[in-house]
Design a protein around this motif. Structure first.
Motif, PDB file in Angstrom:
ATOM      1  N   ARG A 214       0.822  -1.202   0.000  1.00  0.00           N
ATOM      2  CA  ARG A 214       0.000   0.000   0.000  1.00  0.00           C
ATOM      3  C   ARG A 214       0.857   1.253   0.000  1.00  0.00           C
ATOM      4  O   ARG A 214       0.570   2.218  -0.706  1.00  0.00           O
ATOM      5  CB  ARG A 214      -0.880   0.039   1.254  1.00  0.00           C
ATOM      6  N   ASP A 217       2.136   1.835  -3.456  1.00  0.00           N
ATOM      7  CA  ASP A 217       1.071   2.343  -4.335  1.00  0.00           C
ATOM      8  C   ASP A 217       0.773   3.805  -4.030  1.00  0.00           C
ATOM      9  O   ASP A 217       0.614   4.627  -4.923  1.00  0.00           O
ATOM     10  CB  ASP A 217      -0.227   1.551  -4.116  1.00  0.00           C
TER      11      ASP A 217
ATOM     12  N   GLN B  95      -5.513   1.352 -10.072  1.00  0.00           N
ATOM     13  CA  GLN B  95      -6.460   0.270  -9.900  1.00  0.00           C
ATOM     14  C   GLN B  95      -7.143   0.269  -8.536  1.00  0.00           C
ATOM     15  O   GLN B  95      -8.353   0.209  -8.443  1.00  0.00           O
ATOM     16  CB  GLN B  95      -5.704  -1.041 -10.098  1.00  0.00           C
ATOM     17  N   ASN B  96      -6.335   0.346  -7.482  1.00  0.00           N
ATOM     18  CA  ASN B  96      -6.891   0.212  -6.140  1.00  0.00           C
ATOM     19  C   ASN B  96      -7.335   1.567  -5.606  1.00  0.00           C
ATOM     20  O   ASN B  96      -6.512   2.436  -5.355  1.00  0.00           O
ATOM     21  CB  ASN B  96      -5.835  -0.401  -5.221  1.00  0.00           C
ATOM     22  N   ASP B  98      -8.405   2.486  -2.733  1.00  0.00           N
ATOM     23  CA  ASP B  98      -7.967   2.824  -1.373  1.00  0.00           C
ATOM     24  C   ASP B  98      -6.566   3.388  -1.335  1.00  0.00           C
ATOM     25  O   ASP B  98      -6.245   4.215  -0.491  1.00  0.00           O
ATOM     26  CB  ASP B  98      -8.002   1.571  -0.490  1.00  0.00           C
ATOM     27  N   ASN B  99      -5.712   2.899  -2.238  1.00  0.00           N
ATOM     28  CA  ASN B  99      -4.314   3.285  -2.158  1.00  0.00           C
ATOM     29  C   ASN B  99      -3.986   4.555  -2.928  1.00  0.00           C
ATOM     30  O   ASN B  99      -2.823   4.872  -3.134  1.00  0.00           O
ATOM     31  CB  ASN B  99      -3.419   2.151  -2.675  1.00  0.00           C
ATOM     32  N   MET B 177     -11.185  -3.699  -9.583  1.00  0.00           N
ATOM     33  CA  MET B 177     -11.555  -4.122  -8.234  1.00  0.00           C
ATOM     34  C   MET B 177     -12.997  -3.765  -7.897  1.00  0.00           C
ATOM     35  O   MET B 177     -13.371  -3.767  -6.734  1.00  0.00           O
ATOM     36  CB  MET B 177     -10.603  -3.493  -7.222  1.00  0.00           C
TER      37      MET B 177
END
Lengths: 267, 281
Positions: A214, A217, B95-96, B98-99, B177
């Motif tokens: 995380r 990222d 993509q994510n 949350d990050n 996701m």
């Protein structure tokens, strides 16, 4: 659910204290702490009590929240009181074997108890009326002069606010990994302390790996959004002193003056 | 020259041994030529490991080419000393969800990009208002991102990029996701941005359904661009796509099979309506 955890102990309400600039509140807490140590007589403590009571009333936070913070220091408080009572030499009031309770001891114990209690309540008022983010912003701005001696103030406050944002996410993740490992037969409940600690390994290893991923990222996402450190950075919600803050600083100055006057006059 | 142009672009991932010597190189992007015009909606397709994400990171100067050159709005990425200025022109959504959200409140997160660029405070507010409006997230501006759904988070991330006023946005598997609803939400937002704001969109994905509205499609395999053309041209080559381990949309596949078994319909049917009208002819 874990995701509903609120950080710190912010109590949302619409009061003057909530609206104050976090820097004012930080300064106020400092002044109050200093005053508690300046006062050392009954009239002095009366003034401090009055000030504290007024602040609690203004904050619109229920009184019971103020005293919640005291729970954590009950043990320390008891130990301080008892040791001060029996270990201070002076005029003996009671005697039980080798234990002597002295008049000076009792006085000192009461004084210490009042100081500790007021310290905790005083700082609770600040944390109850300020969100963690405001606090971070306030600290960044208040500590900015330290930049001159190469303290990375902006970076520290950025790290603090990112940590605040990720705590609920990581908690949720812990919950998820825990359930996944329980489904695979992991046992987090039974055994003695050492076994329990060992059982945490299948939880902690994936959690750490995921936290690093995380972080990687997030760093990339921050770079993609033009983050390049604190230089030339503007703020969406810059801290600005309002009329409230000037009034608050006036009151604080007056209060501090009273505290110093009491000390000098020896009241 | 288009807004993004790549000439013989190549990139190697290096693998180091314990002493820090290069042990192994892996070619992730190989001899890629691209020319994307301003205002286009371009899709890049490829299965896992085809090099599409690596290519995406070049479009935002997060990676610099090992070979060849990439120009963003006329500037070569390996010649610009302050890369963040290029990143402002080509925003990137990951993509994510949350990050990539940095703020603890939706509006603060959208303001993060402009803050970094040094936009004055009042203008940041204006940009934040506009961007939230564009993705339809104004009602959630005071919410915590943790309590939003995946599709909503991804829209906040897109708003965060839009607030930087980029000429081009690169979306690296933004829906991978998400659930089907979230996927629709995000794609609708992206398409509207492309049509109404005239932002160049580069969508990287492996979902075929998402690319039927694109102006141009590139297919990647093993770091190379192996097919390019309009969605119609690409999807009429069902057998070639299968070779690159990509699935065509169900309607297209059905039309392809019907055609193979002798029904007289054209190749490259993309939507149910098209198939219906072709069959009822």
């Amino acid at each position: 659910m874990l995701r509903d955890i609120t950080l710190g102990q912010y109590y949302p309400a619409n009061s003057v204290l909530h609206k104050l600039d976090p820097r004012t509140k930080l300064a106020g807490t400092m002044v109050f702490i200093i005053s508690v140590f300046l006062f050392h007589t009954l009239p002095g403590y009366a003034v401090a009590t009055l000030f504290l009571a007024a602040m609690i009333a203004v904050s619109k936070v229920p009184v019971k929240f103020m005293f919640k913070g005291l729970k954590a220091i009950v043990m320390i408080l008891m130990i301080t009181v008892v040791f001060n009572m029996i270990l201070t030499p002076g005029e003996v009031l009671w005697k039980l074997g080798f234990l002597k309770v002295t008049r000076e001891g009792v006085q000192l114990a009461v004084r210490m108890a009042i100081r500790l209690t007021y310290l905790v309540i005083g700082s609770s008022i600040m944390t109850l009326t300020t969100t963690p983010n405001q606090l971070t912003d306030g600290l960044e701005k208040a500590l900015r002069p330290l930049n001159k001696i190469h303290v990375p103030v902006h970076e520290i406050s950025m790290m603090m606010s990112i940590a605040l944002r990720f705590i609920p996410i990581l908690l949720e993740e812990t919950d998820k990994i825990m359930k996944a490992q329980i489904a695979r037969g992991a046992d987090f409940e039974n055994g003695n302390l050492i076994q329990k600690a060992k059982n945490m390994v299948p939880l902690l290893v994936p959690l750490f790996i995921s936290a690093f991923r995380r972080a990687n990222d997030l760093a990339m996402a921050m770079e993609a959004r033009c983050y390049h450190g604190g230089e030339d950075r503007t703020q969406m919600k810059p801290l600005k002193y309002a009329a409230w803050d000037r009034a608050a600083y006036g009151i604080l100055a007056a209060y501090l003056a009273v505290a110093i006057a009491f000390r000098v006059a020896g009241i | 020259m288009g807004i993004i142009k790549a000439f013989k672009l190549g990139f190697d991932y290096l693998k180091y041994d314990e002493d820090g010597n290069v042990q192994d190189t892996q070619r992730a992007v190989d001899d890629v030529n691209l020319d994307i015009e301003a205002g286009e909606f371009v899709a890049i397709l490829g299965h896992n490991g085809s090099g599409k994400s690596t290519l995406a990171k070049h479009l935002n100067a997060l990676l610099l080419p090992s070979e060849g050159t990439l120009w963003i709005d006329g500037t070569a990425t390996d010649e610009e000393p302050e890369l963040w200025k290029l990143r402002q022109k080509a925003g990137m959504v990951f993509q994510n969800p949350d990050n990539q959200i940095i703020g603890t409140v939706v509006e603060e997160d959208v303001g993060f990009g402009p803050e970094n660029m040094g936009v004055p405070t009042e203008k940041i507010w204006k940009r934040v208002d506009e961007s939230l409006q564009k993705v339809g997230m104004t009602a959630y501006r005071h919410h915590s991102p943790n309590k939003l759904s995946g599709g909503q988070k991804q829209r906040v991330a897109i708003a965060g990029i839009m607030a930087m006023r980029p000429k081009c946005i690169v979306l690296d598997e933004p829906t991978a996701m998400l659930d089907p609803n979230g996927r629709r939400e995000v794609l609708k937002a992206v398409r509207e941005l492309n049509q109404q704001e005239n932002v160049t969109v580069i969508l990287i994905t492996h979902y075929m359904e998402e690319v039927i509205h694109a102006d141009k499609v590139y297919v990647m395999d093993e770091g190379k661009i192996v097919m390019q053309g309009t969605p119609k041209e690409i999807f009429s080559q069902v057998d070639t796509l299968k070779k690159y381990r990509l699935d065509v949309p169900q309607v297209t596949l059905l039309a392809h099979e019907l055609r193979k078994s002798g029904v007289d319909i054209p190749e490259g049917i993309l939507t149910t309506e098209e198939l219906v009208s072709a069959l009822c002819r």
